[in-house]
Motif scaffolding. Structure first.
Motif, PDB file in Angstrom:
ATOM      1  N   TYR A 178       0.716  -1.354  -0.028  1.00  0.00           N
ATOM      2  CA  TYR A 178      -0.042   0.051   0.080  1.00  0.00           C
ATOM      3  C   TYR A 178       0.884   1.322   0.000  1.00  0.00           C
ATOM      4  CZ  TYR A 178      -4.313  -2.656   0.950  1.00  0.00           C
ATOM      5  OH  TYR A 178      -5.393  -3.582   0.813  1.00  0.00           O
ATOM      6  N   PHE A 179       1.900   1.148   0.869  1.00  0.00           N
ATOM      7  CA  PHE A 179       2.688   2.322   0.766  1.00  0.00           C
ATOM      8  C   PHE A 179       3.305   3.018  -0.572  1.00  0.00           C
ATOM      9  CE2 PHE A 179       6.854   4.622   1.463  1.00  0.00           C
ATOM     10  CZ  PHE A 179       6.562   5.557   2.375  1.00  0.00           C
ATOM     11  N   SER A 180       3.878   1.987  -1.136  1.00  0.00           N
ATOM     12  CA  SER A 180       4.528   2.308  -2.597  1.00  0.00           C
ATOM     13  C   SER A 180       3.498   2.661  -3.611  1.00  0.00           C
ATOM     14  CB  SER A 180       5.255   1.043  -2.988  1.00  0.00           C
ATOM     15  OG  SER A 180       6.361   1.106  -2.258  1.00  0.00           O
ATOM     16  N   LEU A 181       2.176   1.677  -3.343  1.00  0.00           N
ATOM     17  CA  LEU A 181       1.045   2.267  -4.428  1.00  0.00           C
ATOM     18  C   LEU A 181       0.626   3.589  -4.050  1.00  0.00           C
ATOM     19  CD1 LEU A 181      -0.840  -1.102  -3.945  1.00  0.00           C
ATOM     20  CD2 LEU A 181       0.095  -0.218  -6.026  1.00  0.00           C
ATOM     21  N   SER A 182       0.709   3.867  -2.923  1.00  0.00           N
ATOM     22  CA  SER A 182       0.332   5.221  -2.640  1.00  0.00           C
ATOM     23  C   SER A 182       1.042   6.418  -3.139  1.00  0.00           C
ATOM     24  CB  SER A 182       0.032   5.439  -1.160  1.00  0.00           C
ATOM     25  OG  SER A 182      -1.147   4.487  -0.543  1.00  0.00           O
ATOM     26  N   VAL A 183       2.486   6.039  -2.725  1.00  0.00           N
ATOM     27  CA  VAL A 183       3.623   7.073  -3.312  1.00  0.00           C
ATOM     28  C   VAL A 183       3.266   7.209  -4.886  1.00  0.00           C
ATOM     29  CG1 VAL A 183       5.899   7.554  -3.365  1.00  0.00           C
ATOM     30  CG2 VAL A 183       5.138   6.514  -1.360  1.00  0.00           C
TER      31      VAL A 183
END
Ligand code: UDP
Length: 491
Positions: A159-164
């Motif tokens: 999720y973190f990288s998808l959001s970034v």
């Protein structure tokens, strides 16, 4: 039990991109679906099918009561597509010298749209209830839509990288800085995360071929049934909430997927055939103290030059810690290995184990002697490190790995950066032996970091247990897909 019976007839098509970092979690998903009573068919090319056959055969044999996982082989005529014979996997690409590698990388992804017609025919004849398509196949969502089959997009990242990725795409802060090394805060994203332009993965112009492809990927995600995420809620709650509220219509976190591999054989057969006898490797680790060995691996795509490998070796030796180091080089017997310092293996005899080729990674990470993980921050490896409770030395090289590094070092505070400043394709930014030594020492002694990641490992295991957060999400997903299936059957 009720859920099991209700979904027992769901049939999934799983369509991974042809790289081990995508194929491995895809098979894990198929196994997970089987435990929920669903049937899975993996779509892949002839050469890639070889990697799936053995673990699938073992899984089907060990679980006679579950629905079978099967493979459908797709034609991929390399020569006709302008690729060398056998170029069916990114493995083939990285085995070439750099100029050829670049050229093949350019051609490989576009060539995969050749699968379109075959996918259409297979969906028409086999009528699956859902397609799990890799993000690199955005056209697949349209194909499935034609037959009223819902698509789940699988990116393979958290999720973190998808959001970034979403925030960078939307606001393009990297285009508003004076220099490529000037730090900026990622707009909208919770947590004041700082990056530089040199660490941003996809900067292509929206009008370029690549830019248009990225746009297509985003559209396919929006038009899909939702996004399947290899993560667990408690690992990145703020980013899971952000992604679900601001980016994708719907997403289901069903990981860590690696934890579905419980038996020795499953862990040992994950991915490719190991280049070391698994029992020998465990015997070596058995002779070591708890948490005393650092495991070093850069995944399947990174390919450092000899100068960098020599520096890694020297840094490991200087750190004084025992190590298992995976190097994806297969030196033939007697050949002088120019990527090792003179006399290195004699000096580190008994202290270091070099695996040339493929390591049974999850088997090793789970061993109690392993006390740290020096990783390139590929998402699978990062999550496997978390699931095994290991503090990490972060050494990102490309793709979204710099974002994963931020999650590990800043958000979760379970890692130490080796100090890489910028993305340099698969070859990496040069890091000195002193930096390797320092980061390894720091990670191996930091008790608070270790406690934090052990706590996360416990949460990861709880998430995939019956009634855990990932298990609940998976049940919900199955129920929703069952409703779609019933609805489709009525029409
Ligand atoms: N892997 C492995 N043995 C190796 C190298 C890699 O089992 O020698 C597995 C690793 O456990 C992970 C995957 O390959 O599941 C690599 O995926 P990741 O996202 O970490 O990196 P990538 O190779 O895609 O950059």
């Amino acid at each position: 039990m009720e859920t099991f019976e209700k979904v027992s007839k769901l049939h999934f098509f799983l369509f991974p991109f042809m790289a081990h970092g995508h194929m491995i979690p895809t098979l894990d998903i198929a196994k997970l679906f089987a435990t929920k009573g669903a049937k899975s068919t993996i779509l892949t090319t002839p050469l890639n099918s070889i990697h799936f056959e053995k673990p699938i055969k073992s899984f089907n044999h060990e679980n006679p009561k579950l629905e079978k996982i099967t493979i459908k082989i797709l034609d991929f005529p390399c020569i006709e597509l302008g690729l060398p014979l056998g170029c069916e996997n990114t493995d083939f690409i990285i085995s070439n010298p750099e100029p050829i590698r670049d050229e093949l990388n350019q051609k490989f992804l576009p060539a995969t749209s050749y699968f379109k017609d075959q996918l259409e025919q297979l969906i028409e004849t086999m009528k699956p209830d859902c397609l799990v398509a890799n993000m690199f196949f955005p056209w697949a969502t349209k194909v499935a839509e034609k037959f009223n089959v819902p698509t789940l997009v699988f990116h393979g990242i958290g999720y973190f990288s998808l959001s970034v990725t979403h925030c960078l795409w939307l606001h393009k802060p990297h285009k508003k800085v004076a220099s490529s090394c000037e730090p900026f805060v990622i707009p909208d994203l919770p947590g004041d995360i700082v990056l530089t332009e040199e660490q941003v993965a996809h900067k292509e112009d929206e009008e370029s071929e690549r830019g248009k492809f990225r746009k297509e990927m985003r559209e396919s995600e929006i038009n899909s049934f939702g996004v399947l995420v290899n993560s667990f809620y408690k690992l990145e709650p703020a980013y899971s909430d952000f992604f679900k509220s601001s980016v994708a219509k719907r997403a289901w976190n069903i990981g860590p997927l690696s934890l579905g591999n419980r038996e020795f054989k499953e862990k040992a057969e994950r991915g490719k055939k190991a280049s070391i006898d698994e029992n020998e490797c465990l015997k070596w680790l058995d002779s070591k103290r708890c948490d005393s060995v650092i495991y070093v691996s850069f995944g399947t795509i990174t390919s450092f030059n000899n100068e960098q490998l020599i520096e890694i070796a020297a840094g490991l030796e200087m750190s004084g810690h025992d190590f298992v180091w995976v190097v994806n080089k297969n030196g033939s017997q007697g050949e002088k290995e120019e990527w090792l310092p003179e006399g290195f293996e004699d000096r580190t005899k008994g202290k270091g184990l070099i695996i040339r080729g493929w390591a049974p990674q999850v088997l090793i990470l789970d061993h109690q002697a392993i006390g740290g993980f020096l990783t390139h921050c590929g998402w699978n490896s990062t999550l496997e490190g978390v699931a095994s409770g290991l503090p990490m030395v972060t050494w990102p090289v490309g793709a979204e790995q710099f974002y994963n590094e931020k999650l590990v070092t800043q958000v979760l505070q379970i890692g130490v950066s080796v100090g890489v400043k910028k993305m340099t394709k698969a070859t990496g930014d040069f890091i000195s032996k002193e930096k390797v030594e320092k980061a390894v020492r720091e990670v191996m002694v930091g008790e608070e970091r270790r406690e934090r990641v052990k706590e996360l490992a416990k949460m990861a295991k709880d998430a995939v247990k019956e009634g855990g957060s990932s298990d609940i999400e998976l049940n919900r997903l199955m129920e929703e897909l069952m409703l779609v299936k019933l609805q489709n059957e009525k029409e």
